[in-house]
Design an enzyme around this catalytic site. Structure first.
Site, PDB file in Angstrom:
ATOM      1  N   GLN A  76      47.150  64.877  12.956  1.00 15.26           N
ATOM      2  CA  GLN A  76      45.763  64.962  13.402  1.00 15.26           C
ATOM      3  C   GLN A  76      45.357  63.666  14.102  1.00 15.26           C
ATOM      4  O   GLN A  76      45.515  62.579  13.540  1.00 15.26           O
ATOM      5  CB  GLN A  76      44.781  65.222  12.254  1.00 15.26           C
ATOM      6  CG  GLN A  76      43.377  65.427  12.840  1.00 15.26           C
ATOM      7  CD  GLN A  76      42.292  65.624  11.807  1.00 15.26           C
ATOM      8  OE1 GLN A  76      42.001  64.716  11.038  1.00 15.26           O
ATOM      9  NE2 GLN A  76      41.687  66.794  11.797  1.00 15.26           N
ATOM     10  N   CYS A 106      34.886  65.206  11.815  1.00 13.30           N
ATOM     11  CA  CYS A 106      34.548  64.073  10.948  1.00 13.30           C
ATOM     12  C   CYS A 106      33.172  63.502  11.320  1.00 13.30           C
ATOM     13  O   CYS A 106      32.923  63.174  12.477  1.00 13.30           O
ATOM     14  CB  CYS A 106      35.619  62.983  11.066  1.00 13.30           C
ATOM     15  SG  CYS A 106      35.249  61.597   9.996  1.00 13.30           S
TER      16      CYS A 106
HETATM   17  C1  LIG Z   1      38.954  62.565   0.890  1.00 12.60           C
HETATM   18  C2  LIG Z   1      38.780  63.448   2.089  1.00 12.60           C
HETATM   19  C3  LIG Z   1      39.164  62.985   3.333  1.00 12.60           C
HETATM   20  C4  LIG Z   1      39.036  63.798   4.465  1.00 12.60           C
HETATM   21  N1  LIG Z   1      39.536  63.345   5.676  1.00 12.60           N
HETATM   22  C5  LIG Z   1      39.575  64.206   6.736  1.00 12.60           C
HETATM   23  C6  LIG Z   1      40.269  63.868   7.929  1.00 12.60           C
HETATM   24  O1  LIG Z   1      40.891  62.799   8.057  1.00 12.60           O
HETATM   25  N2  LIG Z   1      40.247  64.765   8.952  1.00 12.60           N
HETATM   26  C7  LIG Z   1      39.588  65.978   8.849  1.00 12.60           C
HETATM   27  O2  LIG Z   1      39.616  66.773   9.799  1.00 12.60           O
HETATM   28  N3  LIG Z   1      38.959  66.317   7.734  1.00 12.60           N
HETATM   29  C8  LIG Z   1      38.957  65.487   6.668  1.00 12.60           C
HETATM   30  N4  LIG Z   1      38.380  65.878   5.497  1.00 12.60           N
HETATM   31  C9  LIG Z   1      37.754  67.214   5.406  1.00 12.60           C
HETATM   32  C10 LIG Z   1      38.774  68.256   4.950  1.00 12.60           C
HETATM   33  O3  LIG Z   1      39.819  68.371   5.866  1.00 12.60           O
HETATM   34  C11 LIG Z   1      38.095  69.627   4.770  1.00 12.60           C
HETATM   35  O4  LIG Z   1      37.595  70.034   6.009  1.00 12.60           O
HETATM   36  C12 LIG Z   1      36.949  69.596   3.763  1.00 12.60           C
HETATM   37  O5  LIG Z   1      37.307  68.902   2.577  1.00 12.60           O
HETATM   38  C13 LIG Z   1      36.518  71.037   3.395  1.00 12.60           C
HETATM   39  O6  LIG Z   1      37.588  71.745   2.829  1.00 12.60           O
HETATM   40  P1  LIG Z   1      37.689  71.980   1.225  1.00 12.60           P
HETATM   41  O7  LIG Z   1      36.367  72.544   0.773  1.00 12.60           O
HETATM   42  O8  LIG Z   1      38.822  72.950   1.041  1.00 12.60           O
HETATM   43  O9  LIG Z   1      37.939  70.638   0.611  1.00 12.60           O
HETATM   44  C14 LIG Z   1      38.481  65.088   4.355  1.00 12.60           C
HETATM   45  C15 LIG Z   1      38.096  65.557   3.085  1.00 12.60           C
HETATM   46  C16 LIG Z   1      38.252  64.753   1.966  1.00 12.60           C
HETATM   47  C17 LIG Z   1      37.865  65.283   0.608  1.00 12.60           C
END
Ligand SMILES: Cc1cc2nc3c(=O)[nH]c(=O)nc-3n(C[C@H](O)[C@H](O)[C@H](O)COP(=O)(O)O)c2cc1C
Length: 340
Positions: A76, A106
């Site tokens: 990514q 983000c």
């Molecule tokens: C600790 C953390 C770091 C994240 N870093 C990124 C990232 O670098 N790039 C990104 O696209 N999303 C990032 N996200 C978002 C996740 O990819 C995802 O979209 C979000 O957590 C929702 O999905 P979930 O409900 O299954 O956790 C991050 C999420 C968390 C919890």
């Protein structure tokens, strides 16, 4: 630079994208991905976001290191300068990544000040230019992970426009985090929970863009829910936090349930295999904590889960793995006692 590409073609990646583990900064580093790959051979794994400037200007190529076992794995990238992204993507391809994914989700201040991430939802033309520029320089799949909108945008208006720009730019696969990002007033953590999820909008997008491979992300907490979403016609499901926090519950059954592939590895076997990896890592100068911090949830739901976490929290800086062996013995004892 030596290419480590293992010939994952577009078809394999598309299949793998039926289930993916989300990119998560500070979480899905190479050790975490190696660990996750032990549970599921079939799904697609994502790196943390790597800023294109860090590669092109900063020459921080160490950020790209990974093990062959991690395939299929997507890199990514974060950025909004088409030529810089294009160069960063081609470095990623050279390193052997199977897909380049552009971060349009983000909401952090740092990312906003660099004018990339979720703020790009306001500039679909630029996102399309970035994707076109990446595609010119790389043969691997180019995908986008986006939100349904930002701030006061109307997702029912902006998301179809955004996806049309992407399709016209030749993007064939997207991952949509099914909630808005609020750029001012909510921090990144709040932006993962506060704005409400809108799954019906994603179903509608799939109807409007039948040729686009659409993965849904956000709030999926179990495989039953993932199956339900797939049965609605969504092409893929991406899970982030639940996969990280409860890898045994979520990831152990992915190959069986999502990919109808009946291989199974027990949680204790995974712990044993990770011990070998840990040993190699330490022998090469790494510290145990760099690996074991991702393994806190391995025994989530097992008797002994707490004592496992306690032992791992006390991982020493040295390469002595006694703490790991003691942790495993403690969990085995707890499991045996509860079965007796
Ligand atoms: C600790 C953390 C770091 C994240 N870093 C990124 C990232 O670098 N790039 C990104 O696209 N999303 C990032 N996200 C978002 C996740 O990819 C995802 O979209 C979000 O957590 C929702 O999905 P979930 O409900 O299954 O956790 C991050 C999420 C968390 C919890």
């Amino acid at each position: 630079m030596v290419s480590k590409h293992l010939d994952y073609n577009s078809v394999d990646i598309k299949k793998a994208a039926r289930f993916s583990v989300a990119p998560m900064m500070d979480w899905t580093d190479r050790h975490c991905r190696y660990f996750h790959r032990k549970f599921t051979k079939k799904s697609l794994l994502y790196t943390e976001m790597v800023a294109s400037a860090a590669l092109v200007k900063g020459k921080a190529f160490h950020l790209l290191d990974f093990s062959n076992e991690e395939h299929p794995v997507a890199l990514q990238l974060g950025g909004s300068d088409p030529s810089q992204l294009s160069e960063a993507a081609s470095i990623g391809e050279e390193y052997g990544y199977d897909e380049i994914n552009l971060n349009v989700g983000c909401p952090s201040d740092r990312v906003q000040s660099g004018e990339f991430g979720a703020v790009l939802m306001k500039n679909p033309k630029l996102v399309a230019e970035c994707c076109e520029a990446i595609k010119i320089n790389t043969a691997i799949d180019v995908t986008v992970k986006c939100r349904i909108g930002v701030d006061d945008q109307d997702p029912y208006q902006v998301l179809p426009e955004f996806l049309k720009y992407l399709s016209d730019a030749g993007v064939t696969r997207v991952i949509i985090h099914a909630r808005k990002a609020i750029l001012k007033g909510l921090n990144p953590k709040e932006n993962r929970d506060v704005p409400p999820l809108d799954y019906p909008l994603i179903y509608e997008m799939k109807e409007q863009f039948p040729d686009l491979h659409i993965s849904l992300n956000g709030g999926v907490k179990c495989l039953t829910e993932a199956e339900r979403l797939l049965s609605k016609g969504i092409d893929g499901v991406m899970i982030g936090r639940s996969a990280y926090q409860q890898p045994s519950e979520i990831l152990s059954n992915v190959d069986k349930i999502i990919f109808q592939n009946d291989t199974f590895i027990s949680t204790f076997d995974i712990a044993d295999e990770m011990r070998d990896y840990l040993q190699d890592h330490c022998e090469n100068g790494g510290s145990p904590h760099q690996v074991t911090r991702h393994m806190m949830g391995l025994f989530h739901g097992f008797p002994g889960a707490k004592v496992w976490r306690q032992h791992l929290s006390n991982a020493p800086k040295s390469n002595n793995l006694d703490f790991f062996d003691k942790a495993l013995v403690a969990v085995r004892n707890a499991v045996n006692m509860s079965a007796a």
